[in-house]
Design a protein around this motif. Structure first.
Motif, mmCIF file in Angstrom:
data_model
loop_
_atom_site.group_PDB
_atom_site.id
_atom_site.type_symbol
_atom_site.label_atom_id
_atom_site.label_comp_id
_atom_site.label_asym_id
_atom_site.label_seq_id
_atom_site.Cartn_x
_atom_site.Cartn_y
_atom_site.Cartn_z
ATOM 1 N N GLY A 439 -68.792 29.022 9.523
ATOM 2 C CA GLY A 439 -69.081 27.824 10.302
ATOM 3 C C GLY A 439 -70.465 27.809 10.907
ATOM 4 O O GLY A 439 -70.805 26.911 11.674
ATOM 5 N N GLU A 440 -71.285 28.793 10.572
ATOM 6 C CA GLU A 440 -72.634 28.882 11.118
ATOM 7 C C GLU A 440 -73.675 28.932 9.999
ATOM 8 O O GLU A 440 -73.348 29.224 8.854
ATOM 9 C CB GLU A 440 -72.769 30.126 11.999
ATOM 10 N N LYS A 441 -74.930 28.680 10.365
ATOM 11 C CA LYS A 441 -76.027 28.754 9.402
ATOM 12 C C LYS A 441 -76.893 29.978 9.669
ATOM 13 O O LYS A 441 -76.957 30.472 10.792
ATOM 14 C CB LYS A 441 -76.903 27.493 9.486
ATOM 15 N N CYS A 442 -77.541 30.454 8.644
ATOM 16 C CA CYS A 442 -78.498 31.549 8.746
ATOM 17 C C CYS A 442 -79.891 30.922 8.868
ATOM 18 O O CYS A 442 -80.308 30.159 7.997
ATOM 19 C CB CYS A 442 -78.397 32.430 7.500
ATOM 20 N N ASP A 443 -80.601 31.228 9.950
ATOM 21 C CA ASP A 443 -81.924 30.633 10.124
ATOM 22 C C ASP A 443 -82.992 31.459 9.413
ATOM 23 O O ASP A 443 -82.716 32.521 8.851
ATOM 24 C CB ASP A 443 -82.249 30.451 11.607
ATOM 25 N N GLU A 444 -84.227 30.982 9.466
ATOM 26 C CA GLU A 444 -85.336 31.643 8.771
ATOM 27 C C GLU A 444 -85.549 33.073 9.273
ATOM 28 O O GLU A 444 -85.852 33.980 8.502
ATOM 29 C CB GLU A 444 -86.620 30.822 8.950
ATOM 30 N N GLU A 445 -85.376 33.268 10.561
ATOM 31 C CA GLU A 445 -85.582 34.593 11.143
ATOM 32 C C GLU A 445 -84.541 35.582 10.618
ATOM 33 O O GLU A 445 -84.875 36.711 10.231
ATOM 34 C CB GLU A 445 -85.499 34.506 12.666
ATOM 35 N N ALA A 446 -83.263 35.148 10.591
ATOM 36 C CA ALA A 446 -82.205 36.014 10.082
ATOM 37 C C ALA A 446 -82.385 36.270 8.582
ATOM 38 O O ALA A 446 -82.084 37.369 8.090
ATOM 39 C CB ALA A 446 -80.841 35.381 10.343
ATOM 40 N N TRP A 447 -82.886 35.263 7.873
ATOM 41 C CA TRP A 447 -83.133 35.418 6.431
ATOM 42 C C TRP A 447 -84.237 36.448 6.187
ATOM 43 O O TRP A 447 -84.172 37.216 5.222
ATOM 44 C CB TRP A 447 -83.509 34.071 5.831
ATOM 45 N N ALA A 448 -85.209 36.485 7.069
ATOM 46 C CA ALA A 448 -86.281 37.476 6.961
ATOM 47 C C ALA A 448 -85.728 38.887 7.155
ATOM 48 O O ALA A 448 -86.160 39.837 6.489
ATOM 49 C CB ALA A 448 -87.365 37.180 7.987
#
Length: 631
Positions: A439-448
């Protein structure tokens, strides 16, 4: 002629078997009847009528509480989404089937996880911290109101055994109060929706009606009337004494051969430009179906061919592939000035084996492709699992590893969520996976951070990286597979690692004069736009029959390939209740799940009555449906 002892014994056994079967059916009907009576009692404790809709989250929370539930905000949000405007009585019954009341054992187990010393009590300070800092956080005032109760609090501690007793008693009192109110108010018992004949108190019951499609605002109705000379309450709605107008439709379909198709094979369009995207239908706990939704961009007018079919991902040996028999379709809508103003262009009605497609000419611009399945073959089934699959194990070195069976399932999942089919997961593709599972999204920081720890190529996650990410999750829980199972179950897998509640599909778009671009935009339930498109397609393509004696009620029936759909149009100024009877149908599956049901159609509106498909495609099937207007 005298009978032999053997024949007498055989007859006795047959009678005994029939008697046992009859008793079992009666018991089942009684249990269902009590459940629906409790549903109705809770509903009418908050709303004036069973025909009245729930109009807000607050009302939904109240009726759930009256039914002995204690819904969290997360639970309420699951059923009341941004697209929900109302929920009817049938929706409420469906929710109650999914949201079982908490048992004392479950409550005690939750508290014992906090009570590490096994004292039977939890310090108030610790409880404050847990309830205000974790999960769905409560305010300090809300926690204080619990801790002020003298019955189960003493010396700065909460006696959670006493609290659980208090909770269970309060829950039961809510249900009891609602039932008593229903018994006292005879006017409520006589309401037409879910009405019941006055029989003995043990048989004063309300029986189930059809399961609705959650996003279509509608209600269902039935009136139970005992047969003459029989005091028993029938197990299904009877319209024999209440109907004044009917429409009967009989369609006989031969065994499926997949030969009657005009769809051009993709090989005939080798010179055309092509785009593809994958997606998936997912079955929710309440029976609702959600799927990806797409935008299609065409830079110029062109001949176009659009197809959809179940995705034939790698088959795991010994595992069934039930999703391959799920029906799929695409509705093509033209975007005009706004996204809200979509115009139905067509839908995929031409068939080539399991593939459905449409071929025609489209002008330049933006189109929406809305996947659709009837739900006849993608629905909740009771699993028969003899062995729960193992997901992780410890090797000789003591390190955790994924089992071969789990790795195979993860490869299939990767294949499904890799929407563009390039063998890598972009952040956008991964976020569809995250939204579905957490139910949540992965942001750019977490993707890094992922990029630093897991194998990636061109800022996209590889198959091995996806495997390692799941292994890390197992390591974070020290081998406890609970979170992994949450992921798998949300993706349609059962505990035997069989995908039974999802249907991955693939969409192909061919254009003769330009490069088509297709992009997944949302993962959500069927919108009102899709419901409207389904109704309009049946009205445009189907056979219309005016109801005898009631010219304002029209039944449209459309048949194509292996699907028959009927739509009810109510042109009158008043709502109408329509009984639908499929008892004479043979070898058929209805999207409603019942052979006899009732629906209410609002004034000046139309709605889908049902979708019907063959139970066994290799045999002839007969759809015999009678729509009757209730007085």
């Amino acid at each position: 002629m005298a009978s032999s002892p053997e024949s007498d014994t055989s007859l006795s056994v047959q009678k005994a078997t029939r008697s046992e079967s009859s008793q079992a059916k009666k018991s089942q009907h009684a249990e269902e009847a009590i459940f629906y009576m409790n549903c109705r009692a809770a509903y009418l404790a908050v709303l004036k009528s069973s025909l009245e809709n729930i109009k807000s989250k607050e009302q939904l929370s109240l009726v759930l509480q009256q039914a002995g539930r204690n819904p969290s905000q997360k639970t309420v949000n699951k059923y009341w989404t941004s697209q929900t405007t109302t929920l009817n009585f049938d929706d409420f019954c469906t929710i109650l089937k999914q949201e079982k009341p908490a048992t004392k054992t479950e409550l005690l187990e939750a508290f014992r996880k906090l009570d590490t010393d096994n004292t039977g009590c939890i310090l108030h300070d610790e409880l404050y911290q847990v309830l205000t800092m974790r999960g769905e956080r409560m305010s300090r005032d809300e926690v204080s109101s619990i801790l002020k109760q003298a019955d189960f609090n003493c010396s700065g501690k909460l006696d959670y055994n006493k609290f659980c007793d208090f909770y269970m008693a309060t829950s039961e009192q809510c249900c009891k109060t609602a039932r008593e109110k229903l018994e006292v108010d005879s006017r409520l018992r006589q309401q037409q929706f879910g009405s019941q004949t006055e029989t003995s108190s043990s048989e004063r019951i309300t029986l189930p009606v059809s399961k609705p499609s959650p996003r279509i605002s509608r209600k269902t109705d039935h009136k139970v009337a005992p047969a003459k000379g029989d005091s028993r309450t029938p197990s299904r709605p009877s319209s024999a004494q209440t109907c004044k107008a009917t429409v009967s439709t009989t369609i006989t379909m031969g065994a499926s051969s997949h030969r009657n198709t005009k769809l051009i094979e993709p090989d005939a369009m080798k010179e055309w430009q092509w785009a593809q995207s994958k997606g998936c239908f997912y079955l929710e706990e309440d029976g609702e179906i959600i799927s990806h939704k797409y935008k299609l961009h065409l830079s110029q007018r062109s001949a176009v061919c659009i197809t959809i079919k179940p995705l034939n991902i790698r088959k795991v040996e010994g595992k069934s592939c039930p999703w391959l028999s799920v029906d799929t379709a695409l509705y093509i809508l033209k975007e005009n000035e706004t996204q809200e103003n979509l115009q139905l262009v067509s839908f995929t009605e031409q068939q080539n084996k399991e593939m459905f497609g449409w071929k025609g000419e489209l002008g330049s611009g933006v189109y929406w492709l809305l996947p659709f399945t009837t739900g006849c073959r993608l629905k909740k089934v009771k699993p028969h699992i003899t062995r729960e699959a193992k997901l992780v194990y410890r090797g000789e070195d003591g390190d955790l590893a994924l089992t071969k069976e789990f790795r195979a399932a993860l490869l299939d999942i990767f294949e499904t969520i890799d929407l563009d089919g390039n063998g890598l997961l972009s952040l956008e593709e991964y976020n569809f996976f995250e939204l579905r599972t957490s139910g949540e999204k992965c942001d750019e920081e977490a993707w890094a951070v992922c990029k630093e720890n897991f194998d990636m190529k061109k800022n996209e996650l590889t198959r091995q990286g996806f495997m390692d990410l799941n292994l890390m999750e197992a390591n974070d829980r020290e081998g406890d597979p609970s979170d992994l199972w949450v992921t798998l179950l949300s993706l349609g897998y059962n505990k035997a690692l069989e995908m039974t509640e999802a249907c991955p599909f693939v969409i192909d778009v061919y254009a003769e004069k330009c490069k088509p671009r297709i992009k997944a935009m949302y993962l959500e339930a069927g919108s009102w736009q899709l419901n409207k498109a389904v109704c309009k397609s049946v009205v445009n393509k189907g056979e219309a029959k005016v109801m005898d004696g009631c010219e304002n009620i029209i039944i449209y029936t459309y048949k194509a390939g292996r699907r028959i759909t009927s739509v009810i149009e109510n042109k009158s100024e008043n709502k109408v209740i329509i009984h639908v009877n499929n008892e004479q149908s043979k070898n058929c599956l209805s999207s409603r799940g019942l052979t006899v049901f009732a629906v209410e159609v609002a004034p000046k509106s139309m709605m889908v009555s049902q979708h019907v498909m063959p139970l066994n495609e290799q045999e002839e099937w007969l759809c015999n449906c009678v729509h009757s207007l209730v007085r």
